[in-house]
Structure formats: C-alpha cells, structure tokens
Design an enzyme around this catalytic site. Sequence first.
Site, PDB file in Angstrom:
ATOM      1  N   ASP A 505      78.696 125.671 -29.029  1.00  0.00           N
ATOM      2  CA  ASP A 505      80.555 125.265 -30.054  1.00  0.00           C
ATOM      3  C   ASP A 505      81.599 124.851 -28.884  1.00  0.00           C
ATOM      4  O   ASP A 505      81.728 126.362 -28.281  1.00  0.00           O
ATOM      5  CB  ASP A 505      81.268 126.019 -31.783  1.00  0.00           C
ATOM      6  CG  ASP A 505      81.890 125.836 -33.288  1.00  0.00           C
ATOM      7  OD1 ASP A 505      82.233 124.267 -32.754  1.00  0.00           O
ATOM      8  OD2 ASP A 505      82.493 126.198 -33.491  1.00  0.00           O
ATOM      9  N   ASP A 580      84.608 120.145 -38.044  1.00  0.00           N
ATOM     10  CA  ASP A 580      85.560 120.899 -38.872  1.00  0.00           C
ATOM     11  C   ASP A 580      86.113 120.291 -39.948  1.00  0.00           C
ATOM     12  O   ASP A 580      87.475 119.850 -40.162  1.00  0.00           O
ATOM     13  CB  ASP A 580      86.888 121.748 -38.401  1.00  0.00           C
ATOM     14  CG  ASP A 580      86.083 122.962 -36.660  1.00  0.00           C
ATOM     15  OD1 ASP A 580      84.925 122.843 -37.304  1.00  0.00           O
ATOM     16  OD2 ASP A 580      87.375 123.011 -36.634  1.00  0.00           O
TER      17      ASP A 580
END
Length: 904
Positions: A505, A580
Amino acid sequence: MTRGNVEMCLYRVLVLSVFLSITQAVDRSNFKTCDQSAFCSRQRAMKPGQSSYTALLETLELSDSHLTVQLLNNNNKVLLLLELYRLQGNMTRVKINELKPIKPRYEVPDVLITDPPTELMSVLAQDEHRVVLSLGGEDWRLILSAQPFRLDIMEGPQVLLSLNSRGLLAFEQLRIQGEEEEAEEEVDQPGMWEETFKTHADTKPNGPSSISLDFSLPGVEHVYGIPEHADGLKLKNTDGGDPYRLYNLDVFQYELFNPMALYGAVPVLLSHNTHRTMGLFWLNAAETWVDVSSGQVGVCVTGSHTGSSEVPQTDVRWISESGIIDVFIMLGPRPNDVFTQYSSLTGTQAFPPLSSLAYHQCRWNYNDQEDVSAVDQGFDEHDIPYDFIWLDIEHTDGKRYFTWDNNKFPQPKDMLQGLLDKRRKMVTIVDPHIKVDSSYKIHTEIRSRGYYIKNKDGGDYEGWCWPGNAGYPDFTNPEMRKWWASMFAYDQYEGSMENLYTWNDMNEPSVFNGPEVTMHKDALHGPWEHRDIHNLYGFYVQMATAEGQIQRSGGLERPFVLTRAFFAGSQRYGAVWTGDNAAEWGHLKMSIPMCLSLGLVGISFCGADVGGFFKTPSAELLVRWYQAGAYQPFFRAHAHLDTPRREPWLFGPDNTALIREAVRQRYTLLPYWYLQFYHAQRTGQPVMRPLWVEYPEDITGMYFLTFDGRDLLVHPVTDERSSGVTAYLPGNGEVWYDVHTFQRHDGAQNLSIPVTMSSIPVFQRGGSIICRKNRVRRSSSCMENDPYTLYVALDSQGNAEGEIYIDDGHTFKHKTDKQFIHRRLSFTANSLSSSDLSPDSQFPTASWVEQVNILGAQKPDAVTLTATDGGESSVEFEFDPDTAVLTLRKPGVNAGVNWTLHLR
C-alpha cells in the site's frame, strides 16, 4: 520539549489532518489542476494550428530495422530525432528525442518485456514533400509529410490515425540557465526553473522539459483506457475542463466522475468503432495529462479532403513533464488483436494462485491473534467460505514493516499454522516507507547500503507517513530490489510462513507532508529526478515484493501481491484494487467501469473494497456489494479503522444468508475463474470485459456492461431499493440462459428483469460449457479434489463448446514441468465429449464429473457413456420439460481423461 517530542506532535497533527480530510471526502485543494501545473498550463496554452516542426527529408536514413529523420523546430532551430519502427504484429513505434541533449533524457526501462522485434520497412514513394512507407501488404502505408511535419497511417484510402495533424508537437529542450539564448516567451513564463505549490518548491536545474503530441482518429467516437480514474468507461470530452491526469497519488475518498489522478497510471488508450479497434501506448513515467476532444470533421491528408461529408473524429493529446516521446501505435484491427499486441510489449497478467481468486476478509485492523481466531471461527460457524484474512498496519511493531507487535501478535507462526491447518492463508501489509529508527534493522541496512532515495542536496530523502519520519527506498535501483526481495526469506521475515502473502500500500509513494501528498519531484534516484520516474515507483515495489515471494520458495511457488500504485506492466506481478472508496451506491456502481478500464490495458486482477472502505454501508448496500464483488476478479471486503465491524454475519440472519449465497456462487465458479486467468496469462485477453470486446459490431453493446470471460454476462444490481434492472443481451441470433432459472432468452434485446434482494442477474451464453464445483467447502484448497458439474448451454444449432483447466493451483510446475490438464469439452450431434488440448502435458487429478446439466435440450430415450477403454455404460438422466434442462447424474468419469456421452 525535546526535538523528538516536537516531531511526534507534528506527526500527530499531520495524521489528525489526514483523518479529518477522510470524514469530508477528498480535499481537492491538495491536488493540482492543469492550470496549477506549470508545464500542463504552458502546453495547453498552445492551440491547434500549423506545426512549427519540419521533417528534414534530406537527413532520412532507412535501415533494416527502422527509419530516422531529423525534425527542425522553426522557432528556435532546435533539432529533434524521429525514429520510426514497423513492429511485428501490426504495430508502429514512434520515438522522438533531442538530437543532441545536454545530458540524456529519461527513457523508461523494465516495462517492455523485450526489445520489440521489427519488420522491414520499405519506401514506396518519395519527393521533396513527403515519403510513403509500406507497413506490410499493398494497402498499409505510413505517410511522412515534411512541411509541416505530420504522420498518417493509411489502409487503402482510409486514414486510420494521424500524428501531429493539429500541430501540437512540442518538445522543450534541456538547458543550463544563463548559458543559452532563449526565446523571450520562454523566459517570461512562470514555473520553468522553479515552481511552487502551496508551501512546496520544485527546483528544475535543467529548466522545462515537457513534451506534447497530438493524435487524430477519424471515424472514432469511443475511446477508453488511461486508468486510473473514477469515471465512466468511455472517456469524456475534456474541452472546457481539466484533461485526464496520470500521476500516482494517495487520494483520500476520491470523487466520482472526475478526471483527477488516482493511485495508478497506465498510459494506454483504446479507440473503437464497429469496424476497427486500435490502441496507443505512451511509454512515459512522468506526470502526464491527456486531452480528449470529439467532434465531426472532414478526413484530410496532406491538406486535401478525401470526401465531402464529415465523419466523427476523436483527437487525443498527450502532455508529459519530462522524458521522451515513445509511443506504440497498435493497429488491431479487432479488440483481441490489440490485447495481443499490447501484451507482446508489456507482458500478460500473472497467473495467480487459485486460492487468491477466492474470497478475502480484511479490515484496518484485526486487533490481535485472538481477534483473528474469532473471525476465522465466525466464518466456520456461519458456513461462509473464505481463503485469506488480512492484517493492516497495526499488526506491526510501531509501523516497522517485516515485524509483529509482540503484545498483540506474540506467536505469529502459531496463528499462521492455525490457518494452514484449515488450508487458509494470511496477507500482511508491507509498505515502502521505512521508519527512521537506528534500532530498526530494515532502516539501518538500507541506509548503510545507500539505498534510500536522495533529496536534491544529496542527503537521504525523508518524509512523513504512518511510522512518523520515514525514508523511501530507491526501488529503481536493481540492487535495492534484490535486497528487498531477500527480506521475504523465512529466516529474514521473522514469523512468516508459506501461507503468508503481501500487500503493498502507500506506494505512489505517499508522503503526508509532501507536495500533493507525494514525493518532491526534485528528489533523486541516482542520476534521475523523481519527476522522471514517479509513475514507476509502485511498479518497482510490487516487482521486488513478488520476486521475494518467489525466491523464498526456491522459485517453486507463485506469488500473490496486491498493490495500490501501478503502471503499464504491473499485471506481471499481481493484483490491484481501486483504493479508498466509500460505502455509497455510486462507488459500488463505479467499481465496474474502473475494473473494466484496467482490464482493457492488461491488468485483469482487479477489485474494489466490498462494502466501501470509508463510511458505513447499509445492510442493503453491503449485500449488493457482495453480489457484485463475487463477479469481479479480485474479491475482498475491507473497511476503515473508524467504521463499525462488518463481518458478514453482523447484519442479521437474512442478510447473512444473502451474503453466504453470493460468496458460495463465487466458490462454485472458481474453475471458470481459474480458466479465464489461465487464458489471460497466455493471450493477454482481459478476464472482465465490456460487451463490445465480444461483440465489436454491436453499437448498443458499446454502452453496456459486463462479461466475465466470454461466456458469462453479469448485470449486478447497483441501485438502492431496486425492483428491476434492464440488461442488454447482445448478439443477433445468440441465445442466453439465466444461470439461476435456466430460462432461455434471445440475443440483441433489452431484457427487463424483476429483482429481489437475492437476485444477481447472470446469463450464460448459448454455445458455451462452464465447469463448476458445487460442493462448497470452507476454503478453495479444501475443494481441490471435489467433482465437477458441467453446465452445457446449447446455442440455436444445438451445439456448445468449453474448456476445463486443472493444475496444482499454486506452483510454477504447469510451466516448468508441463504438469496440468487442459481439455476441450464439445457438444455436437447429440454427443458431449472431452478431448485433450495439451497431449504433451500431464497431471493426476482425483476430480471427476459428477453431473452434467444441458440447457435448451430435448428429452433423449437413453444416455450412454463411452470411456477411455472403449467400454460403454448407461447413465441415469432426468429431463425437466418446463425448463428444457436435461440432467445427467454421476457419469463418474475422471476429469482428466477422454470420454463421450451419447444422447440416443
């Protein structure tokens, strides 16, 4: 207060601001518009017109592999070098660079899997105004016009593509400030030698270096690709707004229907009409903006109209901050041809472990080993299968990656062994920002080896991220990647085991206190500025991580690595997700075109956070998201730290049952998903694809979604309180079967479908055979030797074909030792047979054919099985006249041998 306390206070303020921004969606002021980007604004101010460049035909040189000719900028007399290559597979490569730069300009390495093989290019005609080149065959030509410089690719009288027809080629040469005489308009423009955004300064020691080039596509109204953007599948006209931006950024809770940059960038654009599909691959890793303009124009070559009527045309303009122009023109002509052409350049989707195609359970964060155990047990108690449970950043010792929090996860191997005993797996997060801490082995080794990215003054570049002050490894350095890969060895990554996999990430890279929440462009990767390589950073992180997983097994096991940032070629290293998102209906709906766009440019292993990462989904939204996610390639539920727990059994028994059924549908179709990924890694064809890929001549199909493979059409319910959907079933003369009711429908129609909360509208194409495993167990590995049920959907002629693929599901032995089964299943003349598609391979399987369901059938008098040994036996069957489904029970034949079922 000590310096360390001051830094920690600043860090807490910074993280607090991040969380505040999360609750209010994206803060667009953190990210540039084109007007705020000096090079984009400067280039976009240049309007279409006659190009300032002339091709100096007297400098033309033609070799066996390519053509070169110099281009003269008539305004400043700077010379460029144009290189043209005719590539194998119906592609053309165009490179433009400074003829004599003051230092080398960045050319993207490592993305192409090989130096693309060329074919002979010959001159058909030449005069002082133009050169006509053959591209193979008598109808394929490339016309190089001299004044102004322009390229046209022709098929017969038809212009397929024009380059610089709008005169927007621009190439800012590198220079040394004060040492070269510069045009007044260049000197007076802001941001050429230093640029500021908010409090951040970006120095440019060699001045402006941007490039621009336009392409015109006559006859084209529909263009696709250039992910990642939270927008519709078809690219929109950007006239009057911002261009699409390609610049990997950490964007909190992104907005929908917006061309702003997101986490990944693949500079590939596809054009499509009913006659032809083509592609453009702009090989440049710097910040890039893409303008799209559609309209009606006259087709024009060398200034003369080829006809009196106007036709649709789409113009595309690429603008990059640095590097060179290196573009691959993929001429198709069919969608599958473009996929083959692009994969020949950048590679195909990595063949994943079968288990990674199953269901993944994640949240930020599962608290400790007891929490992991409780969630694991919860799936068993509620009879919901899953294969992977994930741990986010809180599992580490103070955000020090490759470590565990000894209080929360004191015995990681015991935890992993407990999962392994159930044939399940775990993923832990390993981010590429490294806590600056002299007691942290990873940091001290990277620093001692000189592997950190440097700031413009030569010191180690540092920024703020989850650990606080962090360094950023230079993954463009092969030695750094080699070292990083070695850290995944079992004796280096303490507590790891063979069932532990990795999540990369924040690898855009994310720098909380950096410009646009990323790295300063004047940071240094050896001789190159970060501005040159920015969009490659996440690509290299995933590359090194995947290599580490392969190495730890001695080269035997296939890796599984999920990345947020990506570039062209990232498909070779694992999976991506859409970042997200939020628990909103619009985000559920947007997950479909976002993954479709990625599939069109080679990245098939895509999914979205089921339920939405931010905010809290209603029970209805969560159920619908599971139903949609079950038919997307990467199937993972994920949630933010501040959201209530949302394991599938926490929304009441009715919703638990609906989620269970969606997940079980995924597991029954794992053989089909695995087959699609097998084909994807062999051919480059996307796993999830829009209808026009399979039905390119169907104008209606350009607007409808979506296929899994070529045989399942899926129309998930993505609207709140929906009582019905309309699905377009393509193909005049085609037949489609509802996979739940087996009802038959004709193609080329809009079908109104009433839906309830249990509905997932899915249709199987007539003429196809799909293999399922209907005995769903707690994980995919537990189903390894279970039997198959074949679903034979007959077309209007009473025929069907399909395939079955079997291997061990996790190693490279299918490639190294030819240990696999690949068979053709064919139904014709009232006989269903299995024949070997790969006679030189072999693999033992205990799986057998338990049942055959033939859709659209007639009742036979008898059914017999002819096995490998030539023996014949009768088979029990049942026919339902209401659904026209013939069920053959327990043929009992092994899935890996030849056999034939005869309907008498």
